[in-house]
Motif scaffolding. Sequence first.
Motif, PDB file in Angstrom:
ATOM      1  N   GLY A 105       1.042  -1.495  -0.286  1.00 55.89           N
ATOM      2  CA  GLY A 105       0.338   0.555   0.041  1.00 55.89           C
ATOM      3  C   GLY A 105       0.999   1.475   0.134  1.00 55.89           C
ATOM      4  N   LEU A 106       1.866   1.466   0.244  1.00 52.39           N
ATOM      5  CA  LEU A 106       2.787   1.743   0.662  1.00 52.39           C
ATOM      6  C   LEU A 106       3.503   2.670  -0.662  1.00 52.39           C
ATOM      7  CD1 LEU A 106       4.542   1.886   4.365  1.00 52.39           C
ATOM      8  CD2 LEU A 106       2.888   3.692   3.568  1.00 52.39           C
ATOM      9  N   VAL A 107       3.832   1.243  -0.925  1.00 50.24           N
ATOM     10  CA  VAL A 107       4.954   1.223  -2.545  1.00 50.24           C
ATOM     11  C   VAL A 107       4.592   1.284  -3.552  1.00 50.24           C
ATOM     12  CG1 VAL A 107       7.039  -0.094  -3.383  1.00 50.24           C
ATOM     13  CG2 VAL A 107       6.549   0.169  -0.629  1.00 50.24           C
ATOM     14  N   VAL A 108       3.055   0.181  -3.441  1.00 50.91           N
ATOM     15  CA  VAL A 108       2.937   0.559  -4.618  1.00 50.91           C
ATOM     16  C   VAL A 108       1.067   1.221  -4.863  1.00 50.91           C
ATOM     17  CG1 VAL A 108       4.619  -1.073  -6.107  1.00 50.91           C
ATOM     18  CG2 VAL A 108       2.836  -1.416  -4.962  1.00 50.91           C
ATOM     19  N   PRO A 109       0.850   1.997  -4.347  1.00 52.84           N
ATOM     20  CA  PRO A 109      -0.374   2.436  -3.723  1.00 52.84           C
ATOM     21  C   PRO A 109      -1.590   1.817  -5.226  1.00 52.84           C
ATOM     22  CG  PRO A 109       0.598   4.524  -4.064  1.00 52.84           C
ATOM     23  CD  PRO A 109       1.804   3.332  -4.175  1.00 52.84           C
ATOM     24  N   GLN A 110      -1.298   1.857  -6.463  1.00 53.86           N
ATOM     25  CA  GLN A 110      -1.626   2.391  -7.757  1.00 53.86           C
ATOM     26  C   GLN A 110      -2.268   0.383  -8.642  1.00 53.86           C
ATOM     27  OE1 GLN A 110       1.569   2.872  -7.268  1.00 53.86           O
ATOM     28  NE2 GLN A 110       2.908   2.256  -9.127  1.00 53.86           N
ATOM     29  N   ALA A 111      -1.366  -0.686  -7.876  1.00 59.54           N
ATOM     30  CA  ALA A 111      -1.641  -1.632  -8.245  1.00 59.54           C
ATOM     31  C   ALA A 111      -3.270  -2.074  -7.769  1.00 59.54           C
ATOM     32  CB  ALA A 111      -0.874  -2.743  -7.788  1.00 59.54           C
ATOM     33  N   LYS A 112      -4.345  -1.080  -7.912  1.00 60.21           N
ATOM     34  CA  LYS A 112      -5.989  -1.486  -6.953  1.00 60.21           C
ATOM     35  C   LYS A 112      -6.065  -3.058  -7.442  1.00 60.21           C
ATOM     36  CE  LYS A 112      -6.118   2.858  -6.766  1.00 60.21           C
ATOM     37  NZ  LYS A 112      -5.779   3.144  -5.369  1.00 60.21           N
ATOM     38  N   PRO A 113      -5.610  -3.625  -8.320  1.00 58.69           N
ATOM     39  CA  PRO A 113      -6.189  -5.631  -8.274  1.00 58.69           C
ATOM     40  C   PRO A 113      -5.849  -5.887  -6.954  1.00 58.69           C
ATOM     41  CG  PRO A 113      -5.310  -4.910 -10.708  1.00 58.69           C
ATOM     42  CD  PRO A 113      -4.944  -3.253  -9.426  1.00 58.69           C
ATOM     43  N   ILE A 114      -4.717  -5.671  -6.326  1.00 56.93           N
ATOM     44  CA  ILE A 114      -4.929  -6.814  -4.512  1.00 56.93           C
ATOM     45  C   ILE A 114      -5.308  -6.485  -4.107  1.00 56.93           C
ATOM     46  CG2 ILE A 114      -3.195  -6.444  -3.108  1.00 56.93           C
ATOM     47  CD1 ILE A 114      -0.811  -5.369  -5.098  1.00 56.93           C
ATOM     48  N   ALA A 115      -6.621  -4.553  -4.017  1.00 56.07           N
ATOM     49  CA  ALA A 115      -7.629  -4.434  -2.863  1.00 56.07           C
ATOM     50  C   ALA A 115      -9.076  -6.267  -3.329  1.00 56.07           C
ATOM     51  CB  ALA A 115      -8.087  -3.222  -3.584  1.00 56.07           C
ATOM     52  N   LEU A 116      -8.318  -6.133  -4.795  1.00 60.34           N
ATOM     53  CA  LEU A 116     -10.290  -6.621  -4.891  1.00 60.34           C
ATOM     54  C   LEU A 116     -10.197  -8.359  -4.346  1.00 60.34           C
ATOM     55  CD1 LEU A 116     -11.944  -8.230  -7.092  1.00 60.34           C
ATOM     56  CD2 LEU A 116     -10.531  -8.845  -7.952  1.00 60.34           C
ATOM     57  N   LEU A 117      -8.943  -8.843  -3.382  1.00 60.09           N
ATOM     58  CA  LEU A 117      -8.779 -10.239  -2.880  1.00 60.09           C
ATOM     59  C   LEU A 117      -9.373  -9.251  -1.268  1.00 60.09           C
ATOM     60  CD1 LEU A 117      -4.766 -10.927  -2.605  1.00 60.09           C
ATOM     61  CD2 LEU A 117      -6.505 -11.797  -3.979  1.00 60.09           C
ATOM     62  N   GLY A 118      -8.937  -8.439  -0.781  1.00 57.69           N
ATOM     63  CA  GLY A 118     -10.278  -7.631   0.396  1.00 57.69           C
ATOM     64  C   GLY A 118     -11.765  -8.186   0.113  1.00 57.69           C
ATOM     65  N   GLN A 119     -11.766  -7.640  -0.766  1.00 64.03           N
ATOM     66  CA  GLN A 119     -13.174  -7.591  -1.320  1.00 64.03           C
ATOM     67  C   GLN A 119     -14.520  -9.208  -1.147  1.00 64.03           C
ATOM     68  OE1 GLN A 119     -13.604  -5.106  -5.225  1.00 64.03           O
ATOM     69  NE2 GLN A 119     -13.036  -3.477  -4.340  1.00 64.03           N
ATOM     70  N   LEU A 120     -13.394  -9.987  -1.521  1.00 64.04           N
ATOM     71  CA  LEU A 120     -13.348 -11.076  -1.784  1.00 64.04           C
ATOM     72  C   LEU A 120     -13.974 -11.882  -0.952  1.00 64.04           C
ATOM     73  CD1 LEU A 120     -11.757 -12.339  -5.127  1.00 64.04           C
ATOM     74  CD2 LEU A 120     -14.048 -12.053  -5.124  1.00 64.04           C
ATOM     75  N   PHE A 121     -12.583 -11.400   0.138  1.00 63.12           N
ATOM     76  CA  PHE A 121     -12.696 -12.300   1.426  1.00 63.12           C
ATOM     77  C   PHE A 121     -13.964 -11.703   1.745  1.00 63.12           C
ATOM     78  CE2 PHE A 121     -11.488 -11.727   5.711  1.00 63.12           C
ATOM     79  CZ  PHE A 121     -10.889 -13.478   6.176  1.00 63.12           C
ATOM     80  N   VAL A 122     -13.935 -10.694   2.322  1.00 63.70           N
ATOM     81  CA  VAL A 122     -15.439 -10.110   3.186  1.00 63.70           C
ATOM     82  C   VAL A 122     -16.757 -10.362   2.208  1.00 63.70           C
ATOM     83  CG1 VAL A 122     -16.449  -7.768   3.783  1.00 63.70           C
ATOM     84  CG2 VAL A 122     -14.186  -7.823   3.777  1.00 63.70           C
TER      85      VAL A 122
END
Length: 419
Positions: free
Chosen positions: A28-45
Amino acid sequence: MKNIITKWNSISLVKRIICGLIIGLILGLVVPQAKPIALLGQLFVGALKAIAPILVFFLVMSALCNQGKGQKTNMKSVVVLYLLGTFLAGCVAVVASFLFPITLTLTDSVEDMTAPGGVGEVLTNLLMNIVSNPVESIVNANYIGILAWAVIFGLALKKASDGTKKALSNIADAVSQAVRWVISCAPFGIMGLIFNTISEQGLDVLLSYGKLILVIVGSVFFVALVVNPIIVFICYRKNPYPLVLKCLKDSGITAFFTRSSAANIPVNMELCESLGLDEDTYSISIPLGATINMGGAAITISVLALAAAHTLDVSVDFPTAIILCVLSAASACGASGVAGGSLLLVPLACSLFGIPNDVAMQVVGVGFIIGVIQDSCETALNSSTDVLYTASAELLDRRKHPESYTTDITIRKKEKKAS
């Protein structure tokens, strides 16, 4: 690949979750533009929200229909402890807010959210939720309705055939296993959630609300490490901390990361089994606790409401503070068993001080900003006390009626079976 997966699964879930948290923070600090990573959290929730209502429904229904006639349980004591613990948590939050008054920099108004207008409206909504369509209740994660219909169906199926009861028990076990599989994916989900929070809001947003976070987290720790041990000691008359710390470690840590009391039910059931508690009691008390045992929610509601009052220079006298304790405890019992369920009840508490609804909803917005910490701590307290109060009720009964029990509660680390 198989060896890598086996080695990964051999690591404890807590350690894997911590790894996911650290990786998500760094990304989140180094590559904040890599938005697809956030999809993992959405799928989990999304998976947790989808399966948790079904889990509560079948667990409660199966437990009640399989309960033999005349079987003794400690449910009365458990419910009293649930309500007492929630009320005391609200009291702790009120005292902490007076000792460390907080003023907020309010955000823009939260849109597309409607808060309850008063106590009467809350009670009406609560009663309507109880009689809501059972299928609709499951779809909308209406845990009050789910619990009510599960109790009704469970009692109605008491005279069903053994085959029907066994089928329901098998379904409940299958849903519990499905939840365990979802929770095993928590490291990746947590990585996505932390990445999304840090990449969008940054660390500065959380640090700017540092005092508010400290008051909430401090209140949670005070309840967990001071109030709850006192309650356990009154029931147990022995050192309460081995049991308290075991519940926090085995239940609270997992709940902290999943942020769902309902999704943590299989973990709590397994912990109750390892402690040697009465299954007839915990099979009902644990799903019930995920719905009404909401000490953490009472803390959130009280702290945010008083923060709003301090921000607007509203004077709060002692009788009003006592009413707030009762109101926060009663409101918390109706909070949802999933992430963020307590925040929309904050405007109800704010209405006690005459705070306008639009301002109260801005306070809700602040709650969502600090939600990554606030809701995690809140859920950890809620879920761990489900087991703690269930065990305390049984310890009280064992002390009064030792002849009724042949085994002792085992407060130790559960040995893992070799896979």
